[in-house]
Design a protein around this motif. Structure first.
Motif, mmCIF file in Angstrom:
data_model
loop_
_atom_site.group_PDB
_atom_site.id
_atom_site.type_symbol
_atom_site.label_atom_id
_atom_site.label_comp_id
_atom_site.label_asym_id
_atom_site.label_seq_id
_atom_site.Cartn_x
_atom_site.Cartn_y
_atom_site.Cartn_z
ATOM 1 N N GLY A 1 0.858 -1.188 0.000
ATOM 2 C CA GLY A 1 0.000 0.000 0.000
ATOM 3 C C GLY A 1 0.886 1.226 0.000
ATOM 4 O O GLY A 1 1.890 1.274 0.715
ATOM 5 N N THR A 2 0.524 2.221 -0.803
ATOM 6 C CA THR A 2 1.355 3.422 -0.926
ATOM 7 C C THR A 2 0.492 4.675 -1.021
ATOM 8 O O THR A 2 -0.619 4.611 -1.546
ATOM 9 C CB THR A 2 2.265 3.323 -2.181
ATOM 10 N N PRO A 3 0.998 5.806 -0.519
ATOM 11 C CA PRO A 3 0.314 7.065 -0.803
ATOM 12 C C PRO A 3 0.442 7.383 -2.300
ATOM 13 O O PRO A 3 1.236 6.752 -2.998
ATOM 14 C CB PRO A 3 1.114 8.101 0.009
ATOM 15 N N GLY A 4 -0.322 8.354 -2.760
ATOM 16 C CA GLY A 4 -0.205 8.795 -4.153
ATOM 17 C C GLY A 4 -1.215 8.138 -5.070
ATOM 18 O O GLY A 4 -2.065 7.355 -4.640
ATOM 19 N N ALA A 5 -1.106 8.465 -6.352
ATOM 20 C CA ALA A 5 -2.007 7.917 -7.371
ATOM 21 C C ALA A 5 -1.355 6.671 -7.952
ATOM 22 O O ALA A 5 -0.244 6.732 -8.486
ATOM 23 C CB ALA A 5 -2.251 8.956 -8.460
ATOM 24 N N VAL A 6 -2.044 5.542 -7.833
ATOM 25 C CA VAL A 6 -1.481 4.267 -8.271
ATOM 26 C C VAL A 6 -2.066 3.876 -9.624
ATOM 27 O O VAL A 6 -3.278 3.896 -9.812
ATOM 28 C CB VAL A 6 -1.798 3.162 -7.231
ATOM 29 N N ASN A 7 -1.189 3.532 -10.563
ATOM 30 C CA ASN A 7 -1.639 2.924 -11.810
ATOM 31 C C ASN A 7 -1.370 1.431 -11.674
ATOM 32 O O ASN A 7 -0.228 0.976 -11.757
ATOM 33 C CB ASN A 7 -0.879 3.509 -13.004
ATOM 34 N N ARG A 8 -2.424 0.676 -11.424
ATOM 35 C CA ARG A 8 -2.254 -0.739 -11.108
ATOM 36 C C ARG A 8 -1.813 -1.548 -12.313
ATOM 37 O O ARG A 8 -1.087 -2.528 -12.182
ATOM 38 C CB ARG A 8 -3.540 -1.300 -10.502
ATOM 39 N N GLU A 9 -2.259 -1.125 -13.503
ATOM 40 C CA GLU A 9 -1.855 -1.858 -14.702
ATOM 41 C C GLU A 9 -0.346 -1.758 -14.933
ATOM 42 O O GLU A 9 0.311 -2.736 -15.249
ATOM 43 C CB GLU A 9 -2.587 -1.291 -15.922
ATOM 44 N N ASP B 1 -1.401 -0.967 -4.407
ATOM 45 C CA ASP B 1 -2.635 -0.198 -4.464
ATOM 46 C C ASP B 1 -2.483 0.986 -3.512
ATOM 47 O O ASP B 1 -1.523 1.068 -2.739
ATOM 48 C CB ASP B 1 -3.844 -1.076 -4.067
ATOM 49 N N ASN B 2 -3.453 1.881 -3.587
ATOM 50 C CA ASN B 2 -3.488 3.045 -2.715
ATOM 51 C C ASN B 2 -3.601 2.609 -1.243
ATOM 52 O O ASN B 2 -4.257 1.624 -0.929
ATOM 53 C CB ASN B 2 -4.694 3.870 -3.187
ATOM 54 N N ASP B 3 -2.945 3.336 -0.334
ATOM 55 C CA ASP B 3 -2.858 2.897 1.070
ATOM 56 C C ASP B 3 -4.215 2.748 1.756
ATOM 57 O O ASP B 3 -4.405 1.824 2.547
ATOM 58 C CB ASP B 3 -1.913 3.794 1.890
ATOM 59 N N ALA B 4 -5.162 3.631 1.434
ATOM 60 C CA ALA B 4 -6.489 3.510 2.073
ATOM 61 C C ALA B 4 -7.226 2.264 1.565
ATOM 62 O O ALA B 4 -7.882 1.556 2.339
ATOM 63 C CB ALA B 4 -7.319 4.759 1.825
ATOM 64 N N ASN B 5 -7.100 1.970 0.260
ATOM 65 C CA ASN B 5 -7.696 0.746 -0.288
ATOM 66 C C ASN B 5 -7.112 -0.489 0.389
ATOM 67 O O ASN B 5 -7.822 -1.435 0.731
ATOM 68 C CB ASN B 5 -7.427 0.639 -1.797
ATOM 69 N N VAL B 6 -5.808 -0.460 0.583
ATOM 70 C CA VAL B 6 -5.117 -1.611 1.162
ATOM 71 C C VAL B 6 -5.518 -1.813 2.632
ATOM 72 O O VAL B 6 -5.760 -2.938 3.071
ATOM 73 C CB VAL B 6 -3.585 -1.434 0.985
ATOM 74 N N ALA B 7 -5.638 -0.716 3.373
ATOM 75 C CA ALA B 7 -6.095 -0.838 4.765
ATOM 76 C C ALA B 7 -7.512 -1.398 4.814
ATOM 77 O O ALA B 7 -7.855 -2.192 5.700
ATOM 78 C CB ALA B 7 -6.035 0.521 5.462
ATOM 79 N N SER B 8 -8.347 -1.023 3.842
ATOM 80 C CA SER B 8 -9.719 -1.561 3.821
ATOM 81 C C SER B 8 -9.700 -3.065 3.544
ATOM 82 O O SER B 8 -10.501 -3.813 4.114
ATOM 83 C CB SER B 8 -10.603 -0.811 2.816
ATOM 84 N N LEU B 9 -8.757 -3.521 2.707
ATOM 85 C CA LEU B 9 -8.615 -4.969 2.483
ATOM 86 C C LEU B 9 -8.232 -5.679 3.778
ATOM 87 O O LEU B 9 -8.687 -6.791 4.047
ATOM 88 C CB LEU B 9 -7.538 -5.243 1.420
ATOM 89 N N GLY B 10 -7.391 -5.038 4.586
ATOM 90 C CA GLY B 10 -6.997 -5.623 5.873
ATOM 91 C C GLY B 10 -8.180 -5.791 6.802
ATOM 92 O O GLY B 10 -8.406 -6.874 7.358
ATOM 93 N N LEU C 1 6.193 11.645 -0.197
ATOM 94 C CA LEU C 1 7.367 10.766 -0.334
ATOM 95 C C LEU C 1 8.463 11.464 -1.136
ATOM 96 O O LEU C 1 9.517 10.883 -1.393
ATOM 97 C CB LEU C 1 6.975 9.460 -1.035
ATOM 98 N N ASN C 2 8.166 12.697 -1.552
ATOM 99 C CA ASN C 2 9.127 13.483 -2.332
ATOM 100 C C ASN C 2 9.320 12.908 -3.734
ATOM 101 O O ASN C 2 10.329 13.192 -4.390
ATOM 102 C CB ASN C 2 10.477 13.541 -1.581
ATOM 103 N N TRP C 3 8.389 12.068 -4.179
ATOM 104 C CA TRP C 3 8.465 11.523 -5.538
ATOM 105 C C TRP C 3 7.840 12.530 -6.488
ATOM 106 O O TRP C 3 6.621 12.695 -6.522
ATOM 107 C CB TRP C 3 7.717 10.183 -5.610
ATOM 108 N N LYS C 4 8.683 13.205 -7.251
ATOM 109 C CA LYS C 4 8.186 14.264 -8.138
ATOM 110 C C LYS C 4 7.764 13.707 -9.501
ATOM 111 O O LYS C 4 7.035 14.331 -10.254
ATOM 112 C CB LYS C 4 9.256 15.337 -8.308
ATOM 113 N N THR C 5 8.276 12.509 -9.816
ATOM 114 C CA THR C 5 7.955 11.898 -11.112
ATOM 115 C C THR C 5 7.297 10.544 -10.870
ATOM 116 O O THR C 5 7.263 10.044 -9.744
ATOM 117 C CB THR C 5 9.248 11.676 -11.929
ATOM 118 N N THR C 6 6.791 9.943 -11.933
ATOM 119 C CA THR C 6 6.151 8.626 -11.830
ATOM 120 C C THR C 6 7.206 7.556 -11.521
ATOM 121 O O THR C 6 8.257 7.509 -12.173
ATOM 122 C CB THR C 6 5.416 8.303 -13.147
ATOM 123 N N GLN C 7 6.917 6.726 -10.529
ATOM 124 C CA GLN C 7 7.886 5.716 -10.063
ATOM 125 C C GLN C 7 7.496 4.309 -10.514
ATOM 126 O O GLN C 7 6.372 3.876 -10.265
ATOM 127 C CB GLN C 7 7.932 5.721 -8.524
#
Length: 323
Positions: free
Chosen positions: A73-81, A114-123, A91-97
């Motif tokens: 789970g991570t902060p930010g906008a996740v592109n799962r594909e 996935d996004n951290d809030a989504n992942v916590a909900s899975l937990g 996280l100081n990530w200025k570009t796509t990682q």
């Protein structure tokens, strides 16, 4: 006898990164944390994670063959594909990682994120307050307000990854300006920072005696949401008014979610939820006032059960798909 393989969960945060080994039943076998080093545009974050997991695998006398896979789970906008993260400003990530590519290369295990809030909900869905239900909504009240929606046992992402952004439900038209650019978002009232903002504003108009007002007016002590709830618990009139207003906004937002999805449970987690019943009771009251009768009678508002472990447990559950 075939030994069952383990799962690895990672919960990446702006200050610390939590990691854990679990078995397939979701029991945490070992957990640890490292500081998140956001220097040099966050370029040390992923190498540090790889190094730490490799060392823990080695120290426990295992190899990567003993694990099914890794979830994160991570902060930010996740592109799962693509397995990438962007807009993770804390996280100081200025570009796509290219997180998936880097971690799979570094550890040689299949990886999903996935996004951290989504992942916590899975937990909470797998092992916590929603573990007997197929339809839950998770609301996490921390520095911001996030959420996750699980319907028929599946996490909803929406067409552009925006499902579950409950922190941006408008609860006060033309209200406080949110970092997202719009006004009156739930996040600006019910997050830890939002609660302090509400307290500051309400203190200006409050004329009675209140320890909270004294502390705000003196400006010596740092006001926190925890302090506001503590004072409310101890009978402070202003603190109780602040809590009531916050719970009104939260209950209102949750009623909208309830009326749209009618989940079995709406689970409240995150640091603010440590206020327990002081938060839960008024929120439930305002939820019930604003919910459609059949929703009011069937959707329960509950406190989360897993605390800080929700993220790593939910992340590990994502690795089950690689079985």
């Amino acid at each position: 006898m075939v030994m069952s393989k383990g799962l690895i969960g990672i919960d990446l945060g702006g200050t610390t990164t939590k990691m854990a080994f679990l078995n397939e039943d979701g029991e945490v076998l070992e957990k640890w944390r490292i500081l998140t080093d956001i220097s040099d545009n966050g370029s040390h974050i992923v190498p540090n994670i790889i190094k730490s997991i490799s060392k823990h695998i080695e120290d426990s006398g295992k190899t990567t063959d003993d694990f099914i896979g890794i979830g994160m789970g991570t902060p930010g906008a996740v592109n799962r594909e693509n397995g990438t993260v962007s807009e993770a400003f804390n996280l100081n990530w200025k570009t796509t990682q290219p997180i998936r590519k880097d971690i799979q290369a570094g550890l040689g295990l299949p990886f999903d994120l996935d996004n951290d809030a989504n992942v916590a909900s899975l937990g909470e869905y797998w092992k916590g307050a929603g573990s007997n239900e197929d339809d839950i909504v998770f609301a996490t009240l921390g520095t911001g307000v996030g959420g996750g929606v699980i319907a028929n046992g599946k996490l909803l992402h929406g067409v552009n990854g925006g499902a579950g952004e409950i922190g941006h439900i408008t609860v006060q038209p033309n209200g406080y300006l949110c970092t997202c650019g719009k006004r009156g978002c739930l996040e600006t009232y019910a997050s830890a920072t939002g609660i302090v903002r509400v307290a500051d504003d309400m203190a200006k108009e409050f004329n009675g005696t209140s320890r909270l007002k004294e502390l705000i007016d003196d400006g010596d002590e740092k006001i926190t949401s925890k302090l506001v709830f503590y004072l409310a618990d101890n009978g402070d009139i202003l603190a109780n008014q602040v809590v009531d207003r916050i719970c009104f906004y939260l209950g209102l937002a949750l009623s909208m979610i309830g009326n749209t999805l009618n989940p079995a449970s709406i689970i409240i987690g995150g640091g603010v939820s440590n206020a327990g019943n002081t938060l839960l009771q008024p929120t439930t009251k305002y939820f019930q006032q604003n919910a459609f009768p059949s929703v009011r009678d069937s959707t329960k508002i509950k406190l989360a059960k897993l605390g800080n472990d929700a993220g790593v447990i939910g992340a590990a559950s994502m690795a089950l798909q690689f079985r």
